[in-house]
Design a protein around this motif. Structure first.
Motif, PDB file in Angstrom:
ATOM      1  N   SER A 198      -5.919   1.305   9.927  1.00 14.38           N
ATOM      2  CA  SER A 198      -5.737   0.065  10.674  1.00 14.38           C
ATOM      3  C   SER A 198      -4.291  -0.392  10.562  1.00 14.38           C
ATOM      4  O   SER A 198      -3.771  -0.581   9.443  1.00 14.38           O
ATOM      5  N   ASN A 199      -3.656  -0.583  11.697  1.00 15.16           N
ATOM      6  CA  ASN A 199      -2.272  -1.077  11.719  1.00 15.16           C
ATOM      7  C   ASN A 199      -1.341  -0.209  10.875  1.00 15.16           C
ATOM      8  O   ASN A 199      -0.393  -0.718  10.267  1.00 15.16           O
ATOM      9  N   VAL A 200      -1.643   1.078  10.820  1.00 17.89           N
ATOM     10  CA  VAL A 200      -0.776   2.001  10.084  1.00 17.89           C
ATOM     11  C   VAL A 200       0.116   2.758  11.062  1.00 17.89           C
ATOM     12  O   VAL A 200       1.344   2.776  10.902  1.00 17.89           O
ATOM     13  N   PHE A 201      -0.477   3.328  12.121  1.00 17.43           N
ATOM     14  CA  PHE A 201       0.338   4.093  13.071  1.00 17.43           C
ATOM     15  C   PHE A 201       1.418   3.201  13.703  1.00 17.43           C
ATOM     16  O   PHE A 201       2.487   3.684  14.055  1.00 17.43           O
ATOM     17  N   HIS A 202       1.153   1.899  13.842  1.00 21.57           N
ATOM     18  CA  HIS A 202       2.168   1.048  14.487  1.00 21.57           C
ATOM     19  C   HIS A 202       3.405   0.838  13.611  1.00 21.57           C
ATOM     20  O   HIS A 202       4.394   0.289  14.083  1.00 21.57           O
ATOM     21  N   ASP A 203       3.345   1.282  12.352  1.00 17.83           N
ATOM     22  CA  ASP A 203       4.513   1.168  11.465  1.00 17.83           C
ATOM     23  C   ASP A 203       5.491   2.329  11.633  1.00 17.83           C
ATOM     24  O   ASP A 203       6.605   2.277  11.084  1.00 17.83           O
TER      25      ASP A 203
ATOM     26  N   LEU B 204     -16.081   6.639   3.951  1.00 18.79           N
ATOM     27  CA  LEU B 204     -14.903   6.261   4.747  1.00 18.79           C
ATOM     28  C   LEU B 204     -13.685   6.113   3.837  1.00 18.79           C
ATOM     29  O   LEU B 204     -13.767   5.445   2.808  1.00 18.79           O
ATOM     30  N   MET B 205     -12.565   6.719   4.207  1.00 20.29           N
ATOM     31  CA  MET B 205     -11.324   6.441   3.474  1.00 20.29           C
ATOM     32  C   MET B 205     -10.429   5.576   4.346  1.00 20.29           C
ATOM     33  O   MET B 205     -10.067   5.950   5.460  1.00 20.29           O
ATOM     34  N   ASP B 206     -10.100   4.386   3.826  1.00 18.13           N
ATOM     35  CA  ASP B 206      -9.269   3.398   4.524  1.00 18.13           C
ATOM     36  C   ASP B 206      -7.824   3.686   4.113  1.00 18.13           C
ATOM     37  O   ASP B 206      -7.355   3.248   3.059  1.00 18.13           O
ATOM     38  N   VAL B 207      -7.121   4.470   4.966  1.00 19.97           N
ATOM     39  CA  VAL B 207      -5.771   4.962   4.616  1.00 19.97           C
ATOM     40  C   VAL B 207      -4.746   3.853   4.899  1.00 19.97           C
ATOM     41  O   VAL B 207      -4.707   3.306   5.998  1.00 19.97           O
ATOM     42  N   GLY B 208      -3.934   3.532   3.906  1.00 11.76           N
ATOM     43  CA  GLY B 208      -3.016   2.393   4.050  1.00 11.76           C
ATOM     44  C   GLY B 208      -3.817   1.111   4.148  1.00 11.76           C
ATOM     45  O   GLY B 208      -3.508   0.224   4.930  1.00 11.76           O
ATOM     46  N   GLY B 209      -4.831   1.016   3.294  1.00 14.27           N
ATOM     47  CA  GLY B 209      -5.834  -0.060   3.410  1.00 14.27           C
ATOM     48  C   GLY B 209      -5.397  -1.408   2.863  1.00 14.27           C
ATOM     49  O   GLY B 209      -6.107  -2.391   2.981  1.00 14.27           O
ATOM     50  N   ARG B 210      -4.257  -1.435   2.207  1.00 12.78           N
ATOM     51  CA  ARG B 210      -3.680  -2.652   1.611  1.00 12.78           C
ATOM     52  C   ARG B 210      -4.706  -3.415   0.772  1.00 12.78           C
ATOM     53  O   ARG B 210      -5.117  -2.921  -0.259  1.00 12.78           O
ATOM     54  N   SER B 211      -5.153  -4.614   1.164  1.00 14.30           N
ATOM     55  CA  SER B 211      -6.072  -5.377   0.302  1.00 14.30           C
ATOM     56  C   SER B 211      -7.482  -4.795   0.317  1.00 14.30           C
ATOM     57  O   SER B 211      -8.343  -5.243  -0.446  1.00 14.30           O
TER      58      SER B 211
ATOM     59  N   GLY C 235      -4.791   5.446  -5.651  1.00 17.29           N
ATOM     60  CA  GLY C 235      -3.339   5.265  -5.541  1.00 17.29           C
ATOM     61  C   GLY C 235      -2.698   6.591  -5.154  1.00 17.29           C
ATOM     62  O   GLY C 235      -2.530   7.478  -5.983  1.00 17.29           O
ATOM     63  N   VAL C 236      -2.373   6.736  -3.865  1.00 17.28           N
ATOM     64  CA  VAL C 236      -1.856   8.009  -3.330  1.00 17.28           C
ATOM     65  C   VAL C 236      -0.718   7.701  -2.357  1.00 17.28           C
ATOM     66  O   VAL C 236      -0.862   6.838  -1.493  1.00 17.28           O
ATOM     67  N   ASN C 237       0.396   8.413  -2.508  1.00 21.98           N
ATOM     68  CA  ASN C 237       1.453   8.345  -1.497  1.00 21.98           C
ATOM     69  C   ASN C 237       1.037   9.270  -0.346  1.00 21.98           C
ATOM     70  O   ASN C 237       0.974  10.490  -0.521  1.00 21.98           O
ATOM     71  N   MET C 238       0.747   8.685   0.808  1.00 22.12           N
ATOM     72  CA  MET C 238       0.133   9.466   1.901  1.00 22.12           C
ATOM     73  C   MET C 238       1.078  10.522   2.463  1.00 22.12           C
ATOM     74  O   MET C 238       0.625  11.447   3.136  1.00 22.12           O
TER      75      MET C 238
ATOM     76  N   MET D 248      -7.228   3.793   0.173  1.00 24.78           N
ATOM     77  CA  MET D 248      -6.096   4.619  -0.283  1.00 24.78           C
ATOM     78  C   MET D 248      -4.797   3.919   0.090  1.00 24.78           C
ATOM     79  O   MET D 248      -4.591   3.546   1.248  1.00 24.78           O
ATOM     80  N   ASP D 249      -3.940   3.721  -0.887  1.00 28.34           N
ATOM     81  CA  ASP D 249      -2.632   3.105  -0.618  1.00 28.34           C
ATOM     82  C   ASP D 249      -1.716   3.505  -1.765  1.00 28.34           C
ATOM     83  O   ASP D 249      -2.133   4.213  -2.699  1.00 28.34           O
ATOM     84  N   LEU D 250      -0.459   3.082  -1.706  1.00 28.54           N
ATOM     85  CA  LEU D 250       0.461   3.342  -2.807  1.00 28.54           C
ATOM     86  C   LEU D 250      -0.122   2.770  -4.102  1.00 28.54           C
ATOM     87  O   LEU D 250      -0.900   1.797  -4.051  1.00 28.54           O
ATOM     88  N   PRO D 251       0.214   3.336  -5.272  1.00 33.66           N
ATOM     89  CA  PRO D 251      -0.478   2.952  -6.508  1.00 33.66           C
ATOM     90  C   PRO D 251      -0.508   1.440  -6.784  1.00 33.66           C
ATOM     91  O   PRO D 251      -1.578   0.898  -7.116  1.00 33.66           O
ATOM     92  N   ALA D 252       0.630   0.735  -6.653  1.00 33.07           N
ATOM     93  CA  ALA D 252       0.613  -0.708  -6.951  1.00 33.07           C
ATOM     94  C   ALA D 252      -0.294  -1.442  -5.958  1.00 33.07           C
ATOM     95  O   ALA D 252      -1.021  -2.384  -6.333  1.00 33.07           O
ATOM     96  N   MET D 253      -0.261  -1.008  -4.695  1.00 34.71           N
ATOM     97  CA  MET D 253      -1.111  -1.658  -3.693  1.00 34.71           C
ATOM     98  C   MET D 253      -2.585  -1.344  -3.938  1.00 34.71           C
ATOM     99  O   MET D 253      -3.460  -2.185  -3.725  1.00 34.71           O
ATOM    100  N   ALA D 254      -2.868  -0.118  -4.379  1.00 33.67           N
ATOM    101  CA  ALA D 254      -4.262   0.231  -4.681  1.00 33.67           C
ATOM    102  C   ALA D 254      -4.783  -0.631  -5.833  1.00 33.67           C
ATOM    103  O   ALA D 254      -5.953  -1.040  -5.828  1.00 33.67           O
TER     104      ALA D 254
END
Ligand SMILES: C[S@@+](CC[C@H](N)C(=O)[O-])C[C@H]1O[C@@H](n2cnc3c(N)ncnc32)[C@H](O)[C@@H]1O
Length: 203
Positions: free
Chosen positions: A106-111, A36-43, A88-91, A62-68
């Motif tokens: 999760s809670n990504v499309f709502h952004d 499973l890849m958790d895209v924009g997975g934050r923590s 660390g990937v810019n989606m 998977m999230d931005l490098p600092a967040m990853a």
């Protein structure tokens, strides 16, 4: 984004998402997933909870490098590093890792507005293997867009603070089908009006 800012932001969303993550993780759809890849997975709270519930499953946050990097510290502290890793990937700007047979948002499309979500759905479709699945974890609005009140209140926060909103199932179905996914379905995840919207990349 600095590592310090990423840690601070991760802490806030982690607190919001830990109970919904435990609830969603129980759903049997995750038992059919290998990676499973958790895209924009934050923590990484969803990846950690889903992997804990399904010991055969591997997960990548998977999230931005600092967040990853912030997510990696949560994975390590949760004792889940044998099952969960981070990327660390810019989606929007980079190619996505191939290998996972399922993408979870999760809670990504709502952004984001519909056009941007169509781009995300297309990138997901391109990176998944045939037979792979996409799952969106979102609070769904009723078809008439007028309620229920908890998603409606959340949608107001999104309208004020992001480029997105809470979507109806029908709106998400059109985005996913527009990217090529089929068999779009929705089930309640059991927590705070959250639903799991699933679809398949057909052979
Ligand atoms: C609203 S949070 C959702 C966090 C988590 N999935 C949850 O439900 O608790 C959105 C996430 O998308 C990530 N994100 C935003 N822009 C991104 C980009 N260009 N590439 C990768 N991730 C991005 C943010 O860093 C953030 O972690």
């Amino acid at each position: 984004m600095s590592d310090e800012a990423a840690q601070h932001i991760a802490r806030f969303m982690h607190a919001h998402s830990v109970a919904p993550a435990r609830s969603a993780a129980r759903h049997p759809i995750f038992g059919q997933i290998r990676h499973l890849m958790d895209v924009g997975g934050r923590s990484g709270v969803f990846a950690n909870e889903i992997a804990r519930k399904w010991p055969e499953l591997k997960a990548t946050v998977m999230d931005l490098p600092a967040m990853a990097r912030a997510a990696q510290s949560y994975v390590d502290r949760a004792g889940m590093a044998a099952q969960v890793d981070t990327a660390g990937v810019n989606m929007f700007e980079q190619d996505w890792p191939t290998g996972p047979d399922a993408h979870f948002f999760s809670n990504v499309f709502h952004d984001w507005p519909e056009e941007t979500n169509s781009v995300l759905a297309q990138k997901s479709f391109a990176a998944l293997p045939s037979g792979g699945t996409i799952t969106l974890h979102e609070m769904l609005m009723d078809d008439d867009g007028c309620g229920p009140w908890i998603p409606a209140a959340f949608s107001l926060l999104m309208l004020l603070g992001t480029l997105g909103k809470q979507y109806t199932f029908e709106e998400l179905r059109l985005i996913l089908e527009g990217a090529g996914f089929t068999d779009v379905q929705s089930v309640r995840s059991g927590m705070n009006h959250y639903s799991l919207v699933t679809a398949i990349k057909g052979a």
